[in-house]
Design an enzyme around this catalytic site. Structure first.
Site, mmCIF file in Angstrom:
data_model
loop_
_atom_site.group_PDB
_atom_site.id
_atom_site.type_symbol
_atom_site.label_atom_id
_atom_site.label_comp_id
_atom_site.label_asym_id
_atom_site.label_seq_id
_atom_site.Cartn_x
_atom_site.Cartn_y
_atom_site.Cartn_z
ATOM 1 N N SER A 150 0.834 -1.200 0.000
ATOM 2 C CA SER A 150 0.000 0.000 0.000
ATOM 3 C C SER A 150 0.876 1.261 0.000
ATOM 4 O O SER A 150 1.531 1.547 -0.991
ATOM 5 C CB SER A 150 -0.975 -0.043 1.179
ATOM 6 O OG SER A 150 -1.973 0.943 1.052
ATOM 7 N N HIS A 204 -5.509 -1.063 -3.716
ATOM 8 C CA HIS A 204 -6.867 -1.287 -3.201
ATOM 9 C C HIS A 204 -7.961 -1.043 -4.238
ATOM 10 O O HIS A 204 -9.080 -0.678 -3.884
ATOM 11 C CB HIS A 204 -7.130 -0.418 -1.968
ATOM 12 C CG HIS A 204 -6.087 -0.498 -0.917
ATOM 13 N ND1 HIS A 204 -5.750 -1.672 -0.291
ATOM 14 C CD2 HIS A 204 -5.265 0.468 -0.384
ATOM 15 C CE1 HIS A 204 -4.788 -1.434 0.592
ATOM 16 N NE2 HIS A 204 -4.470 -0.160 0.548
#
Length: 203
Positions: free
Chosen positions: A120, A161
């Site tokens: 991330s 995501h």
């Protein structure tokens, strides 16, 4: 040759690490950098990543760059086998990597071929710029960050995501707003990007 494994969720894609490394990660030491998580309210995904590494037989070398002294940072980044940066706030992570001097050391090690694993925020920060992520991560967490230029380890922007809750809506908004501004690779929580030199593969 630069080698990077970029993920949205490391625990969900840890089974691809052996493929990326072209061998078992057992007994590898990991410079484990959880810095991006400090502004967050919980550290569940950091603990999941830690368990994923230890379940594969890796040895964790915790490296909190926001508080570690320069010699500890240098030793860990130079001597450990793998470099891992967790998820969290990308702007805060970049601020602390620069302030601590870790940014330059990471670039040096990756340029020498040391594998880099980013989850991330730890993946986003490898690109040419992180400014596009302001709809997902509040910049207020990094009041001393003067530039959103990333580490420049890859020539594309990594959007994590994609279509994955709770970020499904915001990732689509980011794609609509910034998708045409330059190379962007968007991945879901079940995908990872492997970079070997100039070769990019979605795993």
């Amino acid at each position: 040759m630069r080698r990077l494994l970029l993920t949205s969720s490391f625990s969900a894609t840890a089974d691809r690490l052996a493929t990326f490394l072209e061998g078992s990660p057992r007994n590898h030491t990991v410079a484990f950098i959880p810095t991006a998580n400090l502004p967050q309210g919980s550290d569940g995904y950091v603990q999941e990543a830690r368990r994923a590494f230890t379940d594969m037989g890796c040895q964790i070398d915790d490296l909190e760059v926001s508080t570690a002294d320069p010699e500890t940072i240098r030793r860990s980044l130079e001597e450990d086998d793998l470099i891992y940066l967790s998820g969290g706030n990308t702007f805060f992570l970049l601020q602390e990597l620069r302030r601590s001097g870790a940014a330059d050391l990471i670039r040096q090690q990756v340029d020498q071929g040391k594998p880099y694993i980013g989850e991330s925020a730890g993946a986003v920060v490898t690109g040419p710029d992180i400014g596009f992520l302001d709809a997902m991560d509040p910049r207020s967490a990094a009041p001393d960050l003067e530039s959103t230029a990333g580490l420049g380890l890859v020539d594309f922007r990594l959007l994590p995501h994609l279509d994955s809750e709770p970020f499904a809506g915001v990732t689509r908004k980011i794609l609509d707003r910034y998708g045409d501004d330059g190379p962007m690779v968007a991945i879901s929580n079940s995908q990872a990007v492997a970079v070997h030199g100039q070769c990019l593969t979605i795993l």
